[in-house]
Design a protein around this motif. Structure first.
Motif, PDB file in Angstrom:
ATOM      1  N   PRO A 135     -47.490   6.993 -26.170  1.00 56.39           N
ATOM      2  CA  PRO A 135     -48.026   8.281 -26.606  1.00 56.39           C
ATOM      3  C   PRO A 135     -47.256   8.841 -27.809  1.00 56.39           C
ATOM      4  CG  PRO A 135     -46.711   8.564 -24.629  1.00 56.39           C
ATOM      5  CD  PRO A 135     -46.815   7.091 -24.846  1.00 56.39           C
ATOM      6  N   ARG A 136     -47.968   9.521 -28.711  1.00 51.73           N
ATOM      7  CA  ARG A 136     -47.388  10.013 -29.955  1.00 51.73           C
ATOM      8  C   ARG A 136     -47.456  11.542 -30.011  1.00 51.73           C
ATOM      9  NH1 ARG A 136     -51.600   6.494 -32.209  1.00 51.73           N
ATOM     10  NH2 ARG A 136     -50.777   4.400 -32.586  1.00 51.73           N
ATOM     11  N   MET A 137     -46.482  12.114 -30.737  1.00 55.35           N
ATOM     12  CA  MET A 137     -46.498  13.551 -30.995  1.00 55.35           C
ATOM     13  C   MET A 137     -46.226  13.779 -32.472  1.00 55.35           C
ATOM     14  SD  MET A 137     -44.242  16.678 -29.363  1.00 55.35           S
ATOM     15  CE  MET A 137     -42.687  16.348 -30.184  1.00 55.35           C
ATOM     16  N   LEU A 138     -47.022  14.648 -33.111  1.00 56.41           N
ATOM     17  CA  LEU A 138     -46.817  15.023 -34.504  1.00 56.41           C
ATOM     18  C   LEU A 138     -46.205  16.415 -34.543  1.00 56.41           C
ATOM     19  CD1 LEU A 138     -47.228  14.590 -37.561  1.00 56.41           C
ATOM     20  CD2 LEU A 138     -49.512  15.597 -37.297  1.00 56.41           C
ATOM     21  N   VAL A 139     -45.034  16.537 -35.162  1.00 53.88           N
ATOM     22  CA  VAL A 139     -44.346  17.814 -35.324  1.00 53.88           C
ATOM     23  C   VAL A 139     -44.582  18.278 -36.747  1.00 53.88           C
ATOM     24  CG1 VAL A 139     -42.123  18.998 -35.239  1.00 53.88           C
ATOM     25  CG2 VAL A 139     -42.614  17.139 -33.621  1.00 53.88           C
ATOM     26  N   SER A 140     -45.320  19.381 -36.917  1.00 52.44           N
ATOM     27  CA  SER A 140     -45.766  19.749 -38.257  1.00 52.44           C
ATOM     28  C   SER A 140     -45.815  21.261 -38.422  1.00 52.44           C
ATOM     29  CB  SER A 140     -47.142  19.117 -38.529  1.00 52.44           C
ATOM     30  OG  SER A 140     -47.455  19.139 -39.890  1.00 52.44           O
TER      31      SER A 140
ATOM     32  N   VAL B 132     -49.980  17.624 -30.848  1.00 55.56           N
ATOM     33  CA  VAL B 132     -49.583  18.148 -32.152  1.00 55.56           C
ATOM     34  C   VAL B 132     -48.800  19.427 -31.907  1.00 55.56           C
ATOM     35  CG1 VAL B 132     -50.347  19.127 -34.358  1.00 55.56           C
ATOM     36  CG2 VAL B 132     -51.532  17.141 -33.384  1.00 55.56           C
ATOM     37  N   LEU B 133     -47.636  19.533 -32.533  1.00 55.37           N
ATOM     38  CA  LEU B 133     -46.782  20.703 -32.404  1.00 55.37           C
ATOM     39  C   LEU B 133     -46.723  21.409 -33.751  1.00 55.37           C
ATOM     40  CD1 LEU B 133     -44.996  21.944 -30.130  1.00 55.37           C
ATOM     41  CD2 LEU B 133     -43.037  20.826 -31.221  1.00 55.37           C
ATOM     42  N   SER B 134     -46.817  22.734 -33.729  1.00 48.89           N
ATOM     43  CA  SER B 134     -46.795  23.501 -34.970  1.00 48.89           C
ATOM     44  C   SER B 134     -45.841  24.673 -34.831  1.00 48.89           C
ATOM     45  CB  SER B 134     -48.199  24.008 -35.329  1.00 48.89           C
ATOM     46  OG  SER B 134     -48.186  24.749 -36.536  1.00 48.89           O
TER      47      SER B 134
END
Length: 429
Positions: A205-210, A231-233
């Motif tokens: 599993p992947r998470m994008l920190v943006s 996705v984290l913002s």
């Protein structure tokens, strides 16, 4: 064990000085350098920018500070120590430990050890230092890992578009991986195609920190984002419409993080579903209409918040904007955050920001006025103003409305006030 070997190798190369500015751009090397400082009893200085003025202020705060960098072209005006070549290089098996899901042994560091000073961004004045002990940093990111669902026994891959020197990137990529048994990609992709490529290189599993700026760019580029579980913002409030579009287009779940340099992260929300924020375990808010304070959990001491917060329940609150963003014109109140939200919600507006005009540039009667910069290639001023009239009180219409090709955002998507005023002055010429 390669990670710890690299940490000890870098620690042995550090000078005797107590304070280190970690300027490594590669996320793995940054993490090694930070850990090397911990094991050699040094304190990391983590300002959000490395401008000459910020560096000058750092030397006043810590005269012995030196710069640890992995860039031979580094121009930071401090005594420089270069990341040892014998430690992992980008693309090596060690640097790609995260991509293979390799686990790292925990660092045995005393909980009360002073690990770092983080600094306010400086957008409102001289950057101020805030102490961060190792124990409080660990508690913060463990609360975050629990809230994000990263403690489910799977090895999650983290890709970040934010630099590790920024508090958000530091907590949500570097420390989150170290303390949750998960892993990060060493790079920091910027362009949409690079973000997609970096995500594809990391196992699920992947998470994008943006950030909201990067997410808006991803949507505008109309790219195919590899399957991403989360996705984290952070860094600026995300509109509910944008959050819903991200979840729909990329078939993912998006969470926002709320916090400050002073407190670290203290709350989250799933913006596509709710406007309320939920506090991390142990953190509580208290105060009145004039000021809200945070305390408990990982927060070092009762800390005044710089935002206008409305407490709605014991663990929930609403964010109404920054206290410094409040605008009062002719007895009517609004906030720059609200005005910016309405401007950016107009179809055809790619980016935009309101700002308060300087006193000498305001109206002859001394009444406060607001102006705005906007990126909207397919619109003219009349079309934008017409849409704004449907959304905001006429007293807050921008005077002037200036069209630009881009806004002077920094690498985390924020707009320093001085840069905004300089861009406005240039747009008028």
């Amino acid at each position: 064990m390669s990670f710890l070997a690299d940490v000890l190798r870098v620690a042995a190369a550090l000078p005797q000085a107590l304070h280190v500015l970690n300027a490594c751009s590669d996320r793995y090397r940054f993490t090694v350098a930070f850990a090397a400082g911990l094991v050699s009893n040094k304190v990391s200085l983590l300002p959000s920018t490395h401008t000459p003025e910020v560096i000058r202020q750092l030397t006043q705060f810590a005269p012995d500070v030196f710069c640890l960098t992995d860039d031979a072209r580094c121009q930071i005006d401090l005594p420089r120590v270069y990341f040892p070549d014998s430690a992992a290089a980008p693309g090596s098996s060690t640097a790609q430990a995260s991509a293979t899901g390799a686990s790292w042994p925990p660092l045995e560091i005393e909980q009360e050890r002073l690990a770092a000073y983080v600094f306010t961004s400086g957008s409102t004045g001289t950057p101020l230092p805030y102490k961060k002990t190792w124990g409080r940093l660990v508690r913060c990111v463990r609360f975050e890992a629990e809230r994000l669902g990263l403690l489910d026994g799977r090895s999650h891959g983290i890709v970040g578009t934010v630099p590790p020197q920024h508090m958000y990137g530091f907590e949500s990529t570097v420390l989150l991986a170290l303390q949750s048994g998960n892993a990060f990609s060493a790079g920091r992709p910027f362009y949409p195609a690079d973000v997609c490529s970096e995500l594809a290189s990391v196992p699920q599993p992947r998470m994008l920190v943006s950030t909201p700026v990067h997410l808006r760019t991803l949507l505008a580029a109309d790219v195919h984002l590899p399957s991403t579980d989360l996705v984290l913002s952070a860094t600026a409030p995300l509109s509910q419409n944008l959050a819903q579009e991200v979840e729909h287009r990329f078939e993912t779940r998006l969470l926002e993080i709320y916090g400050s340099t002073e407190t670290g992260q203290i709350a989250s929300r799933r913006t596509a579903q709710t406007v309320e924020w939920q506090l991390f375990n142990g953190v509580r808010l208290f105060g009145d209409k004039e000021q809200t304070w945070a305390e408990g959990g990982h927060v070092e001491q009762p800390t005044p918040m710089c935002d206008v917060l409305e407490i709605t329940a014991s663990e929930r609150f609403l964010l109404h904007g920054r206290m410094s963003d409040l605008v009062n014109i002719a007895g009517k109140r609004s906030s720059l955050a609200y005005l910016n939200h309405q401007l950016n919600a107009i179809p055809g507006v790619l980016d935009g920001a309101f700002f308060v005009r300087e006193e000498e540039d305001s109206s002859p009667s001394g009444v406060t006025r607001v102006a705005a910069l906007v990126v909207a290639p397919g619109l003219d001023a009349a079309a934008v103003v017409e849409q704004l009239r449907k959304r905001i009180d006429p007293v807050f219409l921008p005077r002037p409305l200036l069209f630009v090709s881009s806004l002077p955002r920094n690498e985390t998507g924020k707009l320093p006030h001085d840069a905004l005023l300089a861009a406005a002055a240039k747009a008028r010429t």
